[in-house]
Write a protein that holds these residues in place. Structure first.
Motif, short mmCIF file in Angstrom:
data_model
loop_
_atom_site.label_atom_id
_atom_site.label_comp_id
_atom_site.label_asym_id
_atom_site.label_seq_id
_atom_site.Cartn_x
_atom_site.Cartn_y
_atom_site.Cartn_z
N PHE A 106 83.68 92.45 67.03
CA PHE A 106 83.87 91.40 66.01
C PHE A 106 84.56 90.18 66.61
N TRP A 107 85.59 90.42 67.46
CA TRP A 107 86.39 89.30 67.98
C TRP A 107 85.78 88.67 69.22
N PHE A 108 85.21 89.49 70.11
CA PHE A 108 84.87 89.00 71.44
C PHE A 108 83.41 88.62 71.58
N HIS A 109 82.52 89.40 71.05
CA HIS A 109 81.09 89.18 71.31
C HIS A 109 80.55 87.98 70.55
N SER A 110 79.66 87.27 71.21
CA SER A 110 79.01 86.11 70.59
C SER A 110 77.65 85.93 71.25
N ASP A 111 76.66 85.55 70.46
CA ASP A 111 75.32 85.34 71.01
C ASP A 111 75.21 84.00 71.73
N LYS A 112 76.31 83.22 71.77
CA LYS A 112 76.30 81.94 72.47
C LYS A 112 77.04 82.00 73.80
N ASP A 113 77.66 83.13 74.13
CA ASP A 113 78.39 83.26 75.38
C ASP A 113 77.41 83.26 76.55
N ALA A 114 77.74 82.49 77.58
CA ALA A 114 76.88 82.42 78.77
C ALA A 114 77.76 82.42 80.01
N ALA A 115 77.18 82.86 81.12
CA ALA A 115 77.91 82.94 82.38
C ALA A 115 76.96 82.65 83.54
N HIS A 116 77.55 82.43 84.70
CA HIS A 116 76.81 82.19 85.95
C HIS A 116 75.85 83.35 86.18
N SER A 117 74.56 83.07 86.25
CA SER A 117 73.56 84.14 86.28
C SER A 117 73.67 85.01 87.54
N THR A 177 88.54 80.93 91.45
CA THR A 177 87.40 81.35 90.64
C THR A 177 86.46 80.18 90.37
N PRO A 178 85.17 80.33 90.61
CA PRO A 178 84.23 79.25 90.32
C PRO A 178 84.10 79.01 88.81
N ALA A 179 83.50 77.89 88.47
CA ALA A 179 83.14 77.64 87.07
C ALA A 179 81.99 78.58 86.73
N CYS A 180 82.30 79.67 86.03
CA CYS A 180 81.30 80.73 85.86
C CYS A 180 81.13 81.17 84.41
N MET A 181 81.85 80.57 83.46
CA MET A 181 81.71 80.94 82.05
C MET A 181 81.73 79.69 81.19
N THR A 182 81.02 79.76 80.07
CA THR A 182 81.12 78.68 79.10
C THR A 182 82.53 78.66 78.52
N GLU A 183 82.91 77.52 77.95
CA GLU A 183 84.32 77.33 77.58
C GLU A 183 84.81 78.38 76.59
N ARG A 184 83.99 78.71 75.60
CA ARG A 184 84.43 79.68 74.60
C ARG A 184 84.69 81.04 75.23
N LEU A 185 83.81 81.49 76.09
CA LEU A 185 83.99 82.77 76.76
C LEU A 185 85.16 82.71 77.73
N ALA A 186 85.33 81.58 78.42
CA ALA A 186 86.44 81.44 79.36
C ALA A 186 87.79 81.54 78.64
N MET A 287 80.05 75.11 82.29
CA MET A 287 80.85 76.27 82.66
C MET A 287 82.20 75.86 83.26
N PHE A 288 83.18 76.74 83.08
CA PHE A 288 84.55 76.49 83.50
C PHE A 288 85.11 77.74 84.17
N PRO A 289 86.19 77.60 84.94
CA PRO A 289 86.88 78.80 85.44
C PRO A 289 87.49 79.55 84.26
N PRO A 290 87.46 80.88 84.28
CA PRO A 290 87.82 81.66 83.09
C PRO A 290 89.29 82.07 83.04
N GLY A 291 89.70 82.47 81.83
CA GLY A 291 90.96 83.17 81.64
C GLY A 291 92.17 82.26 81.55
N ARG A 292 93.33 82.87 81.76
CA ARG A 292 94.60 82.15 81.81
C ARG A 292 94.74 81.59 83.21
N ILE A 293 94.77 80.28 83.33
CA ILE A 293 94.69 79.63 84.63
C ILE A 293 96.08 79.21 85.10
#
Length: 363
Positions: A106-117, A177-186, A287-293
């Motif tokens: 419910f909290w984490f999954h989204s059909d718009k999340d994308a990452a470095h293929s 970490t490279p820019a590997c996730m969209t902002e929402r997922l990051a 895409m952006f670097p993920p997590g707490r930076i």
């Protein structure tokens, strides 16, 4: 593949030696000393393939911890993985229905999340290969950690998001970490992914969006250069042209510039439109670097390093700098910066994308 029988002892030693030479560059004596330490290597993959990076899994039974470490780009196969940089939608595999998995879905999954293929493909390979072992260790109370540098960091971060349901207490510590996730997922990865970025490192800032934006900015600068640039040099230094070498004269075109040509050039540039400007991709795919930076930056005036907390959106453009390439190196930049930052401790503070870190009073 895991080293659990006495028959695999010799194979284990060969694979361990390959690991130390590959990852640490250590001689045999140093490798033997490290092998007899607290950490035990369960699995080593010393040869990388496209979409399957070099990595190892190790456990420490005394501290009840396990780590999966992924190497950075080193071979041509790794470079091919890097070049698959398009944003691919993340496919979440539905885990067994538990209260935690339902809450995560419910909290984490989204059909718009994308990452470095390319890195997501690598994370899937590692998940399929090691998920059962890591889950068994987690059930026994082992703390699971994913880590890596550069390509390995992006793969480790994506792997942590993919295995969060089955390993709810796992963490990822990633460097450069490279820019590997969209902002929402990051942003959603912040509770369990920590990224360390050093100063002007170009890799965390490099994405399709930022590279095309830099390309467009350079074209705009080129079209805005004064039309009478060559004429200026001809007029200001023509009287002293005898004092210059032939190479300098040729480079400045002192004998070929005339006022009529300059006026024609002015008119051409005024009427020129930058038709080679490339439209930027959809902002939702940036895409952006993920997590707490944790952003470590140099203190030019005070000396040493300072570490601040930054948002993923802070790294939305490429900083042109003489050190933008060397700042990406692990041993000469990140390790030294971490050591310096721990000796130069300041009160933690947050850094948002509206407050660029100044280098001096004029910035």
């Amino acid at each position: 593949d895991y080293l659990g029988s006495s028959a695999s002892f010799e194979i284990a030693n060969k694979r361990r030696r390959a690991l130390w030479k590959e990852f640490r560059g250590e001689d045999e004596a140093a490798a033997k000393s490290r092998r007899t330490g607290k950490w035990k290597v369960l699995h080593i993959e010393p040869i990388s393939r496209s979409g399957a990076p070099c990595h190892f899994v190790a456990v420490n039974h005394e501290t009840r911890s396990a780590v999966l470490c992924v190497r950075a780009t080193k071979t041509f196969a790794d470079a091919i993985t890097d070049m698959h940089y398009d944003a691919q939608l993340v496919e979440y595999k539905k885990e067994r229905a538990t209260m935690f998995s339902k809450a995560m879905h419910f909290w984490f999954h989204s059909d718009k999340d994308a990452a470095h293929s390319g890195m997501m493909r690598s994370a899937k390979v590692l998940k399929d290969q090691h998920s059962r072992t890591l889950e068994e260790l987690a059930k026994k109370g082992y703390r699971i950690t994913f880590t890596g540098h550069s390509l390995g960091a992006g793969t480790a971060a994506i792997l942590a998001t993919q295995m969060k349901e089955s390993l709810p207490f796992s963490r990822a510590y990633c460097y450069a970490t490279p820019a590997c996730m969209t902002e929402r997922l990051a942003r959603k990865a912040a509770p369990f992914v920590t990224t360390v970025i050093f100063d002007d490192d170009v890799i965390p800032r490099a994405s399709t969006h930022t590279l095309l934006a830099l390309h467009n900015e350079l074209l705009e600068v080129e079209t805005q250069l004064p039309a009478h640039f060559d004429q200026f040099f001809a007029e200001k230094m023509g009287n002293r042209g005898a004092g210059y070498s032939n190479n300098t004269k040729n480079s400045l075109h002192l004998a070929q510039i005339n006022s009529q040509g300059s006026r024609d050039l002015d008119e051409n540039i005024e009427n020129n439109t930058p038709d080679t400007i490339v439209p930027l991709p959809d902002v939702d795919t940036q895409m952006f670097p993920p997590g707490r930076i944790i952003f470590m930056h140099r203190l030019d005036e005070e000396g040493g390093m300072r570490a601040v907390v930054a948002k993923p959106s802070y790294f939305d453009c490429i900083q042109l700098s003489p050190t933008m390439i060397s700042d990406h190196l692990l041993a000469s930049s990140y390790v030294q910066a971490l050591e310096s930052a721990t000796q130069n401790i300041h009160k933690p503070r947050n850094l948002d994308n509206n407050a660029r870190m100044p280098r001096n009073e004029n910035d």
